[in-house]
Design an enzyme around this catalytic site. Structure first.
Site, short mmCIF file in Angstrom:
data_model
loop_
_atom_site.label_atom_id
_atom_site.label_comp_id
_atom_site.label_asym_id
_atom_site.label_seq_id
_atom_site.Cartn_x
_atom_site.Cartn_y
_atom_site.Cartn_z
N GLY A 38 0.79 -1.23 0.00
CA GLY A 38 0.00 0.00 0.00
C GLY A 38 0.82 1.27 0.00
O GLY A 38 0.42 2.28 -0.58
N ASP A 93 0.33 3.40 4.16
CA ASP A 93 -0.64 4.19 3.40
C ASP A 93 -1.74 4.75 4.29
O ASP A 93 -2.07 5.93 4.21
CB ASP A 93 -1.24 3.34 2.26
CG ASP A 93 -1.76 1.98 2.73
OD1 ASP A 93 -1.62 1.65 3.93
OD2 ASP A 93 -2.28 1.22 1.89
N ASP A 96 -6.30 2.74 10.02
CA ASP A 96 -7.73 2.64 10.31
C ASP A 96 -7.86 2.39 11.82
O ASP A 96 -7.90 3.33 12.59
CB ASP A 96 -8.35 1.52 9.46
CG ASP A 96 -9.85 1.44 9.60
OD1 ASP A 96 -10.43 2.29 10.29
OD2 ASP A 96 -10.47 0.52 9.03
N LYS A 124 -7.83 7.42 9.36
CA LYS A 124 -9.28 7.31 9.55
C LYS A 124 -9.58 7.29 11.05
O LYS A 124 -8.68 7.25 11.87
CB LYS A 124 -9.77 5.97 8.99
CG LYS A 124 -10.08 5.92 7.54
CD LYS A 124 -10.75 4.56 7.28
CE LYS A 124 -10.83 4.25 5.83
NZ LYS A 124 -11.48 2.94 5.61
N VAL A 146 -11.26 4.07 0.72
CA VAL A 146 -10.58 4.87 -0.30
C VAL A 146 -9.59 4.02 -1.10
O VAL A 146 -9.05 3.02 -0.60
CB VAL A 146 -9.83 6.08 0.32
CG1 VAL A 146 -10.83 7.06 0.93
CG2 VAL A 146 -8.82 5.64 1.38
N ARG A 158 -4.44 0.77 -7.57
CA ARG A 158 -3.24 1.27 -6.89
C ARG A 158 -2.52 2.35 -7.70
O ARG A 158 -1.84 3.20 -7.14
CB ARG A 158 -2.24 0.12 -6.64
CG ARG A 158 -2.65 -0.87 -5.57
CD ARG A 158 -1.45 -1.71 -5.16
NE ARG A 158 -1.80 -2.93 -4.46
CZ ARG A 158 -2.03 -3.04 -3.15
NH1 ARG A 158 -1.98 -1.96 -2.40
NH2 ARG A 158 -2.33 -4.20 -2.61
P1 5GP Z 1 -5.85 -1.10 10.43
O1 5GP Z 1 -5.07 -2.28 10.89
O2 5GP Z 1 -5.23 0.22 10.84
O3 5GP Z 1 -7.28 -1.18 10.85
O4 5GP Z 1 -5.90 -1.17 8.87
C1 5GP Z 1 -4.84 -0.71 8.12
C2 5GP Z 1 -4.78 -1.39 6.77
O5 5GP Z 1 -6.09 -1.68 6.29
C3 5GP Z 1 -4.14 -0.51 5.75
O6 5GP Z 1 -2.73 -0.71 5.66
C4 5GP Z 1 -4.86 -0.92 4.48
O7 5GP Z 1 -4.20 -2.01 3.89
C5 5GP Z 1 -6.22 -1.37 4.94
N1 5GP Z 1 -7.26 -0.31 4.82
C6 5GP Z 1 -7.93 0.30 5.82
N2 5GP Z 1 -8.78 1.21 5.35
C7 5GP Z 1 -8.65 1.19 4.00
C8 5GP Z 1 -9.27 1.93 2.92
O8 5GP Z 1 -10.12 2.80 3.09
N3 5GP Z 1 -8.86 1.61 1.67
C9 5GP Z 1 -7.92 0.66 1.42
N4 5GP Z 1 -7.60 0.45 0.15
N5 5GP Z 1 -7.32 -0.04 2.39
C10 5GP Z 1 -7.67 0.22 3.68
MG MG Z 2 -1.48 -1.68 4.06
#
Ligand code: 5GP
Ligand code: MG
Length: 167
Positions: A38, A93, A96, A124, A146, A158
């Site tokens: 990402g 990238d 979340d 986010k 997104v 991508r």
């Molecule tokens: P977390 O572990 O912080 O919840 O999620 C992080 C990962 O989830 C990011 O590195 C990404 O790969 C994926 N991710 C979370 N939200 C999005 C989004 O809105 N779009 C995309 N393409 N990937 C996301």
């Molecule tokens: Mg990622």
């Protein structure tokens, strides 16, 4: 597709992040760790804006499968070089829940790195509870899915030069 950040907005913000990171690590041995896949585009642009003799390494891991959290970190590729005695900046990238970055940080914590800090292009869940507070954030964004500028939906989109909300 609704465009959230244009190519120009991204370029400007990445330049500002690069300047801030340059100031923070002046005189220190820095390795920028780009989290694949990402952060491929973001990392490539960001390192060109860091005006220091840095090293670049790649780490491949994810906690996501089929666009939703699997709740577990899957390491696909470790660092090529030992981070012992160096400062690490993990570049991803999007944050979340922060679960992925927290797991990666913990995974690398025992490697002898002098410090580990984090930089994400997008954040986010701003104001909500996250597993990790990033040290640098490009943009705070609403809780929507997104794509573009490295971010995918089932490995597509991508290569878009902008970031958009997938309708
Ligand atoms: P977390 O572990 O912080 O919840 O999620 C992080 C990962 O989830 C990011 O590195 C990404 O790969 C994926 N991710 C979370 N939200 C999005 C989004 O809105 N779009 C995309 N393409 N990937 C996301
Ligand atoms: Mg990622």
């Amino acid at each position: 597709m609704k465009i959230l950040m244009t190519e120009e907005e991204i370029t400007q913000r990445v330049a500002a992040l690069g300047e801030s990171i340059t100031e923070a690590y002046r005189g220190k041995d820095l390795t920028v760790v780009v989290i694949m896949n990402g952060a491929l585009l973001f990392g490539a642009d960001l390192v060109r804006r860091i005006q220091l003799p840095i090293r670049i390494d790649l780490f491949a891991a994810s906690s996501y499968e089929n666009d939703r959290s699997s709740g577990k970190l899957k390491v696909r590729s470790e660092l090529k070089n030992s981070p012992a005695g160096r400062h690490l900046l993990l570049v991803d990238d999007i944050l979340d829940t922060g679960f992925s970055m927290k797991c990666i940080r913990e995974h690398l914590a025992g490697s002898g790195a002098l410090s580990i800090r984090t930089c994400v292009l997008l954040n986010k869940h701003v104001g909500g509870k996250q597993f990790l507070a990033p040290d640098w954030v490009g943009f705070d964004i609403p809780d929507r899915y997104v794509v573009g500028y490295g971010l995918d939906s089932e490995e597509e989109y991508r290569n878009l030069p902008y970031i958009g909300i997938l309708e």
